[in-house]
Enzyme design. Structure first.
Site, short mmCIF file in Angstrom:
data_model
loop_
_atom_site.label_atom_id
_atom_site.label_comp_id
_atom_site.label_asym_id
_atom_site.label_seq_id
_atom_site.Cartn_x
_atom_site.Cartn_y
_atom_site.Cartn_z
N PHE A 75 -35.88 29.78 11.96
CA PHE A 75 -34.69 30.77 11.51
C PHE A 75 -34.99 31.89 10.71
CE2 PHE A 75 -30.82 32.21 9.38
CZ PHE A 75 -30.05 32.76 10.41
N ASP A 82 -41.55 33.25 5.02
CA ASP A 82 -40.04 33.34 4.83
C ASP A 82 -39.64 32.28 3.82
OD1 ASP A 82 -37.24 33.30 4.82
OD2 ASP A 82 -37.23 33.44 7.06
N LYS A 140 -31.17 34.75 -0.62
CA LYS A 140 -30.33 33.51 -0.87
C LYS A 140 -30.35 33.29 -2.68
CE LYS A 140 -29.72 31.23 3.20
NZ LYS A 140 -30.38 31.24 4.45
C1 LIG Z 1 -30.52 32.41 5.28
C2 LIG Z 1 -32.05 32.77 5.84
C3 LIG Z 1 -32.23 33.87 6.58
C4 LIG Z 1 -31.48 35.01 6.62
O1 LIG Z 1 -30.74 35.50 5.39
P1 LIG Z 1 -29.43 36.51 5.43
O2 LIG Z 1 -29.06 36.63 4.07
O3 LIG Z 1 -28.37 35.46 6.08
O4 LIG Z 1 -29.72 37.54 6.33
C5 LIG Z 1 -33.47 34.32 6.93
N1 LIG Z 1 -34.57 33.13 6.74
C6 LIG Z 1 -34.12 31.81 6.12
C7 LIG Z 1 -35.35 30.88 6.21
C8 LIG Z 1 -32.76 31.51 5.81
O5 LIG Z 1 -32.65 30.36 5.29
#
Ligand SMILES: *Cc1c(COP(=O)(O)O)cnc(C)c1O
Length: 403
Positions: free
Chosen positions: A143, A228, A257
């Site tokens: 994700f 990520d 986050k």
């Molecule tokens: C939450 C998340 C995203 C997306 O972040 P947003 O601030 O919602 O755009 C991307 N990668 C990972 C691993 C996430 O947990």
């Protein structure tokens, strides 16, 4: 040409939800206040929060650290446009550089935008240094966000045929299978991108060996490694960044986050020799504004204290131990994850139901998969709060079994 606008009919506590675009199912309550690990809704009911804005509120709700930074910065300078430097933007970038071991930072408004930037940076680098290579190997069940490119880089089953055509160039490998990654590498490949722990797909960790293998493979093949850490970064797994535990360093790192603790900010971080954006390639109106970077700075100063991170590790070990005991008592599955990003496998498709029952009893938990509960409390959650959470969950699971 007067038009009568109908009075909204309040479904709950005087609130109408009609003006909001429907994008998900939400419980029929409105949250009005939060402090630490606790939220209060419009009826005054209190909830113990083990979701914390989706692993966002790393210091809990309305912590003085954030409230003070916001108050101070709001009275000093909020925004002077991305065409100019501001002081908190510089200070936060320097602190991220110091903690990450990478050299350059571009601020974004969220995680998807940071990942979108990482993809653009890798493609630009591939155009300049790898003969136009643009493919980025990503992982099954990944994700990476909700822009078109990051949805394409992701692997969420319901997205498979959505918003076609997707952005091309994201072949998928299996997590923890380095031979599978290697098989996908061609002259078109520019990078390998992954989450150290896949959060949204149910807390699925990359093994430390796999992270090391991806690092070695990308180095050998002259590719970029993109991590990520939108969810795992900023202390969530007990170190500032999860990759530290594998003793490696990526070429490109993305954050969001926890970096804002509840205010919207993300970051694209990269090694100096990867940074190849020309003027105009990348930017954004709100990016790096003084208000949000001042908050990020205050958070990083707090989370970056060695005692704070040590406490995340001991609290995380305690939560894992409590969850294992609960699993044993109710005959459930494994507990996995790291630090304060943990999951309990319930062994049956009851997670949504269990989370709903916990909600009714004043406990917020997330069910990212039908069989999985995810725990992502504030990084400063107390043992007493963990005990309370376990008590409620224990009661709900006992009721589940008894039915
Ligand atoms: C939450 C998340 C995203 C997306 O972040 P947003 O601030 O919602 O755009 C991307 N990668 C990972 C691993 C996430 O947990």
């Amino acid at each position: 040409m007067s038009q009568t606008i109908p009075e909204p009919v309040p479904p709950s506590g005087g609130f109408s939800f009609d003006a909001l675009m429907e994008i998900t199912s939400r419980p029929d309550v409105v949250f009005v206040e939060g402090h630490g690990s606790w939220l209060r809704d419009h009826t005054g009911k209190e909830y113990l929060d083990f979701v914390q804005g989706w692993a966002v509120n790393c210091l809990g709700h309305c912590p003085p650290v954030i409230a003070d930074a916001l108050r101070r910065q709001a009275a000093t300078l909020i925004n002077c446009s991305p065409a100019f430097y501001n002081a908190p933007m510089i200070a936060l970038a320097e602190l991220i550089v110091r903690h990450s071991g990478l050299e350059k930072v571009f601020f974004t408004n969220c995680g998807a935008e940071a990942n979108e930037g990482a993809i653009k940076l890798a493609r630009k680098w591939g155009a300049l240094h790898r003969g136009g290579a643009y493919e980025i190997v990503t992982m099954s069940h990944a994700f990476h966000g909700r822009t078109l490119a990051t949805m394409s880089a992701s692997d969420k089953a319901p997205w498979k045929d959505l918003f076609e055509p997707k952005v091309a160039g994201f072949p998928k490998a299996e997590m923890n299978d380095i031979a599978g990654v290697e098989r996908l590498i061609t002259e078109k490949t520019v990078a390998v991108m992954l989450e150290p722990i896949q959060g949204e797909s149910g807390v699925i960790p990359a093994s430390l060996d796999f992270l090391k293998e991806v690092r070695a493979l990308t180095k050998k093949a002259g590719l970029l490694m993109i991590l990520d850490e939108v969810q795992t970064g900023i202390g969530r797994t007990g170190t500032m960044f999860a990759y530290e535990q594998a003793g490696i360093r990526p070429d490109i790192l993305t954050l969001a986050k926890g970096l804002g603790g509840g205010v919207p900010i993300g970051a694209l971080v990269a090694a100096a020799d990867v940074c190849c954006f020309a003027h105009g390639d990348q930017g954004g109106t709100f990016n790096g504004n003084a208000l949000v970077t001042a908050v990020g700075l205050a958070i990083l100063e707090e989370v970056g204290r060695p005692e704070f991170l040590q406490n995340v590790r001991t609290t995380g070990a305690y939560l894992a131990q409590c969850l294992r005991a609960l699993s044993k008592k109710h005959g459930l599955g494994e507990v996995r994850g790291q630090g304060l990003l943990l999951a309990l496998d319930l062994g049956a498709e009851i997670a949504t139901d269990v989370a709903a029952k916990c909600f009714a009893r004043g406990l917020l938990l997330n069910a990212p998969r039908p069989t999985i509960l995810r725990f992502m409390p504030a990084l400063n959650v107390t043992r007493e709060e963990i005990d309370t959470m376990i008590e409620v969950l224990d009661g709900v699971l006992g009721g589940e079994k008894g039915r």
